[in-house]
Write a protein that holds these residues in place. Structure first.
Motif, PDB file in Angstrom:
ATOM      1  N   ILE A 103       0.770   2.413  -3.818  1.00 32.49           N
ATOM      2  CA  ILE A 103       1.152   3.815  -3.987  1.00 32.49           C
ATOM      3  C   ILE A 103       0.206   4.428  -4.997  1.00 32.49           C
ATOM      4  O   ILE A 103       0.018   3.888  -6.091  1.00 32.49           O
ATOM      5  CB  ILE A 103       2.617   3.941  -4.476  1.00 32.49           C
ATOM      6  CG1 ILE A 103       3.578   3.425  -3.401  1.00 32.49           C
ATOM      7  CG2 ILE A 103       2.939   5.394  -4.830  1.00 32.49           C
ATOM      8  CD1 ILE A 103       5.026   3.449  -3.816  1.00 32.49           C
ATOM      9  N   MET A 104      -0.369   5.545  -4.637  1.00 31.96           N
ATOM     10  CA  MET A 104      -1.375   6.165  -5.481  1.00 31.96           C
ATOM     11  C   MET A 104      -0.845   6.414  -6.885  1.00 31.96           C
ATOM     12  O   MET A 104       0.274   6.897  -7.061  1.00 31.96           O
ATOM     13  CB  MET A 104      -1.837   7.486  -4.852  1.00 31.96           C
ATOM     14  CG  MET A 104      -3.093   8.059  -5.459  1.00 31.96           C
ATOM     15  SD  MET A 104      -3.677   9.506  -4.577  1.00 31.96           S
ATOM     16  CE  MET A 104      -4.177   8.781  -3.049  1.00 31.96           C
ATOM     17  N   TYR A 105      -1.641   6.064  -7.880  1.00 29.26           N
ATOM     18  CA  TYR A 105      -1.357   6.263  -9.299  1.00 29.26           C
ATOM     19  C   TYR A 105      -0.271   5.344  -9.841  1.00 29.26           C
ATOM     20  O   TYR A 105       0.083   5.448 -11.010  1.00 29.26           O
ATOM     21  CB  TYR A 105      -0.988   7.717  -9.618  1.00 29.26           C
ATOM     22  CG  TYR A 105      -2.022   8.707  -9.150  1.00 29.26           C
ATOM     23  CD1 TYR A 105      -1.665   9.798  -8.356  1.00 29.26           C
ATOM     24  CD2 TYR A 105      -3.363   8.553  -9.477  1.00 29.26           C
ATOM     25  CE1 TYR A 105      -2.611  10.696  -7.909  1.00 29.26           C
ATOM     26  CE2 TYR A 105      -4.316   9.442  -9.032  1.00 29.26           C
ATOM     27  CZ  TYR A 105      -3.931  10.509  -8.240  1.00 29.26           C
ATOM     28  OH  TYR A 105      -4.872  11.404  -7.793  1.00 29.26           O
ATOM     29  N   ASP A 106       0.303   4.476  -9.039  1.00 31.31           N
ATOM     30  CA  ASP A 106       1.296   3.538  -9.525  1.00 31.31           C
ATOM     31  C   ASP A 106       0.603   2.258  -9.940  1.00 31.31           C
ATOM     32  O   ASP A 106       0.208   1.454  -9.088  1.00 31.31           O
ATOM     33  CB  ASP A 106       2.353   3.247  -8.453  1.00 31.31           C
ATOM     34  CG  ASP A 106       3.503   2.419  -8.999  1.00 31.31           C
ATOM     35  OD1 ASP A 106       4.581   2.428  -8.379  1.00 31.31           O
ATOM     36  OD2 ASP A 106       3.337   1.759 -10.047  1.00 31.31           O
ATOM     37  N   LEU A 107       0.416   2.074 -11.264  1.00 26.72           N
ATOM     38  CA  LEU A 107      -0.297   0.909 -11.774  1.00 26.72           C
ATOM     39  C   LEU A 107       0.645  -0.117 -12.382  1.00 26.72           C
ATOM     40  O   LEU A 107       0.205  -1.018 -13.112  1.00 26.72           O
ATOM     41  CB  LEU A 107      -1.336   1.360 -12.810  1.00 26.72           C
ATOM     42  CG  LEU A 107      -2.388   2.348 -12.300  1.00 26.72           C
ATOM     43  CD1 LEU A 107      -3.361   2.705 -13.414  1.00 26.72           C
ATOM     44  CD2 LEU A 107      -3.132   1.763 -11.104  1.00 26.72           C
TER      45      LEU A 107
END
Length: 123
Positions: A103-107
């Motif tokens: 998921i984009m930006y989920d680090l």
């Protein structure tokens, strides 16, 4: 959503072998490490074997020399080859993975668990 599904458990005689497999599916970006845990009746869950993204492995003293963990990064799978099984290896074996979700930006690093597979060593 990420799912881990174990397979390969069953009943085996002392001295026999089994191979457990675990496949991860879902929105996975990468899996950093895998682990196999087990829990016998009345006992706490314990780490049996682990493997990192660099293929470094570690084993519980009780299984060293008998169990081997391996991973397939392309397939998002991990296996546990269990040889010279003993009655004390009887337990429910759980697959664990730690990694990043796609998921984009989920680090965040997430932990995922399988539902477990029963291994029974008995004559």
């Amino acid at each position: 959503q990420v799912q881990l599904v174990e397979s390969g458990g069953g009943l085996v005689q002392p001295g026999g072998s089994l191979r457990l497999s675990c496949a991860a599916s879902g929105s996975i970006f990468s899996i950093n490490s895998w682990g196999w845990y087990r829990q016998a009746p009345g006992k706490e869950r314990e780490l049996v074997a682990g493997i990192t993204s660099c293929d470094n492995t570690n084993y519980a003293d009780s299984v060293k020399g008998r169990f081997t963990i391996s991973r397939d990064n392309a397939k998002n799978t991990v296996s546990l080859q269990m040889n010279i099984l003993k009655s004390e290896d009887t337990a429910v074996y759980y697959c664990h993975a730690r990694g990043l979700i796609d998921i984009m930006y989920d680090l965040n690093m997430y932990d995922w668990w399988g539902k477990g597979t029963q291994v029974t060593v008995s004559s």
